[in-house]
Design an enzyme around this catalytic site. Structure first.
Site, PDB file in Angstrom:
ATOM      1  N   GLU A 199    -102.757  50.787  79.380  1.00 47.68           N
ATOM      2  CA  GLU A 199    -103.550  49.902  80.243  1.00 47.68           C
ATOM      3  C   GLU A 199    -104.659  50.705  80.899  1.00 47.68           C
ATOM      4  O   GLU A 199    -104.412  51.808  81.382  1.00 47.68           O
ATOM      5  CB  GLU A 199    -102.647  49.295  81.319  1.00 47.68           C
ATOM      6  CG  GLU A 199    -103.370  48.357  82.268  1.00 47.68           C
ATOM      7  CD  GLU A 199    -102.513  48.016  83.489  1.00 47.68           C
ATOM      8  OE1 GLU A 199    -101.871  46.953  83.472  1.00 47.68           O
ATOM      9  OE2 GLU A 199    -102.484  48.814  84.431  1.00 47.68           O
TER      10      GLU A 199
ATOM     11  N   TYR B 143    -110.766  44.936  82.607  1.00 43.63           N
ATOM     12  CA  TYR B 143    -109.343  45.223  82.396  1.00 43.63           C
ATOM     13  C   TYR B 143    -109.059  45.181  80.907  1.00 43.63           C
ATOM     14  O   TYR B 143    -109.432  44.211  80.227  1.00 43.63           O
ATOM     15  CB  TYR B 143    -108.481  44.166  83.113  1.00 43.63           C
ATOM     16  CG  TYR B 143    -106.997  44.329  82.841  1.00 43.63           C
ATOM     17  CD1 TYR B 143    -106.192  45.026  83.737  1.00 43.63           C
ATOM     18  CD2 TYR B 143    -106.418  43.833  81.673  1.00 43.63           C
ATOM     19  CE1 TYR B 143    -104.845  45.217  83.481  1.00 43.63           C
ATOM     20  CE2 TYR B 143    -105.073  44.025  81.409  1.00 43.63           C
ATOM     21  CZ  TYR B 143    -104.295  44.713  82.318  1.00 43.63           C
ATOM     22  OH  TYR B 143    -102.966  44.909  82.052  1.00 43.63           O
TER      23      TYR B 143
END
Ligand code: GDP
Ligand code: MN
Length: 379
Positions: A185, A101
């Site tokens: 993101e 992530y």
């Protein structure tokens, strides 16, 4: 404004971040041909501006073009978190060795940017962050210095990402700054079984005030998590939903912000921010009241207007006409001051609606609205 995944990955690719080959369509029939062009086996992904598509069944592997068509048809009929699926992306599948992530976000609370990264990316990232916050690194990024290779190495090291992630982190920072984004993101950033890093998903929130955004993406409809905000936006109202019980309408952002503070100072909580600006028309008043009264938490409404260029009698006239269009179910406290205030008050007095109260000062109006809200039975 949030971008769709396929738009985010377009930006990633332009900045040299590897993304698997993919194509978007709104037609299940066309999905078959696209799948054939991508080698037959594809991942079919719902294009909706909300997370958790995988868990909702909006991301599925199709082994061949016929299955891609069937899967596309099924996903195109879905609604995910209230968002109807209008398009699917078909992507070349990759074999995943590890999911990471990475994101950059403008952190208003600390007044800077944050790099957030974890070696445990994927659909469970929220659970990981809640259960083991230490598994998610949060590193402030000074916007004046940006993410240099050294800074990226620090982020990768703190999160336990492989050394190849340094290059991706530098490129992702370029996406944020060059595209005027408030959030970028990648979840998951994957290491494929052949050792390459690729962005399998992307979320980008652009700054609505950026010129670039308007030129490139045009008037794409905004995203609103809250249905009342969505209704207000559709009606062109400058409305933000809050969590309290006193509905607030005012003219001018500064006055409305001050009104929120005064309501809070009276021991109640504002239910919204709604700035009618210079527009006091019956339509704006009716639309504003309709949105505010639709919020089940609202127990009273405070209209706070200081007449300048917009005269108070015009505002009062708008309220009187709005009362004919909207069924007022909760007490309304109106404070009119400034230009033509006396005439405005007289118009409201003449209307003599049993639920409409008038106050002459902002403090008095807020106290009355707060008292009415706190006295009302929660429905
Ligand atoms: P989200 O649920 O909305 O975040 O959608 P994602 O695009 O992140 O997909 C969810 C999950 O599906 C990912 O975390 C991956 O595990 C998996 N996934 C997505 N694309 C692929 C792919 O090409 N190959 C494989 N093996 N898994 C994928
Ligand atoms: Mn994802």
């Amino acid at each position: 404004m949030d971008l769709y995944e396929h738009q985010a990955r377009e930006l990633f690719a332009e900045h040299g971040i590897v993304v698997p080959r993919a194509e978007v369509t709104d037609s299940a029939a066309r999905a078959r041909g696209i799948a054939r062009g991508l080698g037959g086996r594809v991942v079919v992904k719902a294009q909706v501006r909300t997370g958790g598509r995988g868990k909702a069944g909006g991301v599925r592997l199709a082994p061949d073009p016929a299955a891609a068509e069937r899967t596309a048809r099924r996903i195109l009929g879905m609604e995910i978190n209230g968002h109807p699926v209008r398009a699917v992306m078909l992507a070349e599948p990759v074999d995943i060795d590890a999911e990471f992530y990475v994101s950059y976000v403008l952190d208003r609370a600390s007044g800077t940017f944050l790099a957030i990264a974890s070696a445990e990316g994927g659909t469970e990232i929220e659970e990981v962050a809640a259960a083991r916050p230490e598994a998610v690194a949060r590193i402030p990024v000074d916007p004046a210095e940006g993410v240099t290779a050294a800074k990226a190495a620090q982020i990768a090291d703190a999160a336990g990402l492989p050394p190849e992630a340094v290059d991706v982190l530098v490129r992702l920072w370029a996406v944020l700054t060059r595209e005027d984004a408030l959030l970028v993101e990648v979840n998951p950033l994957v290491r494929t079984t052949t050792g390459q890093l690729a962005a399998l998903d992307g979320k980008v929130t652009l700054d609505d005030n950026a010129r670039f955004r308007r030129e490139r993406w045009g008037a794409q409809e905004a995203t609103h998590d809250d249905p009342l905000e969505a209704e207000a936006a559709a009606k062109g109202l400058n409305y933000v939903k809050l969590d309290g019980e006193v509905g607030v309408i005012g003219n001018g952002a500064g006055l409305v912000m001050a009104t929120l503070d005064v309501v809070a100072g009276c021991g109640a909580r504002p239910a919204d921010f709604l700035d009618i600006g210079g527009g006091a028309s019956a339509r704006i008043m009716a639309d504003g009241l309709h949105v505010i009264l639709s919020d089940p938490a609202v127990r009273s409404v405070l209209v706070n207007v200081f007449g300048g260029i917009t005269a108070c009698d015009a505002v009062a006239d708008g309220i009187v006409q709005a009362l004919d269009r909207v069924h007022l179910t909760k007490p309304l406290v109106v404070r009119l001051d400034g230009n033509n205030a006396a005439r405005g008050r007289a118009l409201l007095d003449a209307r003599a609606h049993p639920l409409v109260h008038q106050a002459t000062t902002m403090d008095g109006a807020a106290q009355q609205a707060a008292a009415l809200a706190l006295a009302a039975n929660p429905s």
